[in-house]
Design a protein around this motif. Structure first.
Motif, PDB file in Angstrom:
ATOM      1  N   PRO A  20      10.642  21.388 154.505  1.00 19.58           N
ATOM      2  CA  PRO A  20      11.347  20.112 154.720  1.00 19.58           C
ATOM      3  C   PRO A  20      12.826  20.328 155.060  1.00 19.58           C
ATOM      4  O   PRO A  20      13.376  19.630 155.900  1.00 19.58           O
ATOM      5  CB  PRO A  20      11.207  19.393 153.378  1.00 19.58           C
ATOM      6  CG  PRO A  20      10.012  20.019 152.727  1.00 19.58           C
ATOM      7  CD  PRO A  20       9.988  21.442 153.189  1.00 19.58           C
ATOM      8  N   HIS A  21      13.446  21.297 154.394  1.00 18.01           N
ATOM      9  CA  HIS A  21      14.847  21.640 154.672  1.00 18.01           C
ATOM     10  C   HIS A  21      14.950  23.153 154.811  1.00 18.01           C
ATOM     11  O   HIS A  21      14.172  23.874 154.183  1.00 18.01           O
ATOM     12  CB  HIS A  21      15.756  21.225 153.501  1.00 18.01           C
ATOM     13  CG  HIS A  21      15.548  19.817 153.051  1.00 18.01           C
ATOM     14  ND1 HIS A  21      14.754  19.493 151.966  1.00 18.01           N
ATOM     15  CD2 HIS A  21      16.019  18.655 153.553  1.00 18.01           C
ATOM     16  CE1 HIS A  21      14.743  18.168 151.828  1.00 18.01           C
ATOM     17  NE2 HIS A  21      15.490  17.646 152.772  1.00 18.01           N
ATOM     18  N   ASP A  23      15.907  26.315 153.552  1.00 22.17           N
ATOM     19  CA  ASP A  23      16.001  26.907 152.183  1.00 22.17           C
ATOM     20  C   ASP A  23      14.699  26.734 151.413  1.00 22.17           C
ATOM     21  O   ASP A  23      14.379  27.541 150.548  1.00 22.17           O
ATOM     22  CB  ASP A  23      17.215  26.466 151.334  1.00 22.17           C
ATOM     23  CG  ASP A  23      17.151  25.063 150.713  1.00 22.17           C
ATOM     24  OD1 ASP A  23      16.124  24.409 150.845  1.00 22.17           O
ATOM     25  OD2 ASP A  23      18.159  24.656 150.124  1.00 22.17           O
ATOM     26  N   TRP A 163      10.938  20.649 143.327  1.00 23.71           N
ATOM     27  CA  TRP A 163      11.646  19.789 142.359  1.00 23.71           C
ATOM     28  C   TRP A 163      10.753  19.233 141.265  1.00 23.71           C
ATOM     29  O   TRP A 163      11.229  18.568 140.346  1.00 23.71           O
ATOM     30  CB  TRP A 163      12.343  18.633 143.108  1.00 23.71           C
ATOM     31  CG  TRP A 163      13.323  19.163 144.089  1.00 23.71           C
ATOM     32  CD1 TRP A 163      13.234  19.122 145.465  1.00 23.71           C
ATOM     33  CD2 TRP A 163      14.530  19.889 143.798  1.00 23.71           C
ATOM     34  NE1 TRP A 163      14.309  19.773 146.024  1.00 23.71           N
ATOM     35  CE2 TRP A 163      15.117  20.244 145.036  1.00 23.71           C
ATOM     36  CE3 TRP A 163      15.163  20.268 142.613  1.00 23.71           C
ATOM     37  CZ2 TRP A 163      16.312  20.962 145.111  1.00 23.71           C
ATOM     38  CZ3 TRP A 163      16.354  20.994 142.689  1.00 23.71           C
ATOM     39  CH2 TRP A 163      16.908  21.319 143.933  1.00 23.71           C
TER      40      TRP A 163
HETATM   41 ZN   LIG Z   1      14.078  20.598 150.304  1.00 23.39          ZN
END
Ligand SMILES: [Zn+2]
Length: 240
Positions: A20-21, A23, A163
């Motif tokens: 998604p990002h 990292d 997360w």
């Molecule tokens: Zn992310």
């Protein structure tokens, strides 16, 4: 996990990684990536958003500059993980503001990802956990599944949570018959993963110093995600 499942994962030759990002590829599955790369697997990395929302208050790092830097950091991280020559696609969707499900832009991106999947023909896909408590992670999972359905190609899929253990609610965790945990020993590739994490300087250091409210990965989060093993969720049913 059965020996048969472990074998299927370790014998994967073509691995699609959806981050998604920039990292998430490293934090979620950097060890497994390095391990499979050592075994000769080839990769296609899809970075979904541009990562430009981490420091919205910085004047020195407007979104364009931050996005360019995060792209460069991702390239560096792939080098650290031993996948220099891997294919990579930056979809550059807006960080924390992905198009809503089935919107015109969503459909365009889905078709693009679907075409990439059809061309690459992955036998393993590493996707974000479908209910990871971050909107881009959930949306990226939906996007990947929609692309698989559109392409009618369904690789073996493992989902990585970033997360979930920090901010997940009980309903975000997989139900008993929904997914099974898969723990993979990545201890030999831990230093490569550490180097790849460090490559994401905008997220791990004080490089951007003019936004006190900017995002930074805490040492605790990094320590939680950089361990001798990586845990994935193996879905017991395809999609929803
Ligand atoms: Zn992310």
């Amino acid at each position: 996990m059965s020996t048969e499942r472990r074998k299927r994962i370790e014998q994967s030759r073509k691995v699609l990684v959806v981050a998604p990002h920039p990292d998430d590829e490293t934090l979620g599955c950097g060890g497994l990536i390095a391990k499979l790369a050592d075994g000769g697997a080839s990769f296609l990395f899809v970075f979904v958003t541009d990562g430009s929302a981490s420091h919205p208050g910085s004047k020195l790092w407007p979104r364009e500059r931050l996005a360019a830097c995060r792209k460069a950091e991702a390239e560096k991280a792939l080098h650290c993980l031993g996948v220099d020559h891997a294919g990579r696609v930056f979809l550059a969707l807006s960080d924390s503001a992905m198009p809503s499900l089935h919107s015109p832009l969503w459909e365009i991106v889905k078709k693009r990802l679907s075409a990439l999947v059809q061309a690459f023909l992955p036998d393993l896909a590493l996707l974000p956990w479908r209910r990871d408590p971050h909107c881009d992670h959930r949306a990226s999972w939906h996007l990947a599944w929609a692309a698989f359905q559109n392409a009618k190609i369904f690789p073996l899929t493992l989902e990585y949570a970033i997360w979930l253990d920090e901010s997940g609610q009980s309903e975000d965790y997989p139900g008993n018959d929904e997914a099974e945990a898969v723990v993979i020993d990545v201890s030999r590739w831990l230093s490569a993963k550490r180097a790849a994490v460090a490559a994401h300087q905008t997220q791990t250091t004080g490089l951007i110093h003019d936004d006190p409210t900017g995002f930074r990965l805490t040492p605790g989060t990094i320590a939680r995600l950089v361990q001798p093993t990586e845990t994935f969720w193996w879905p017991l049913h395809a999609g929803y």
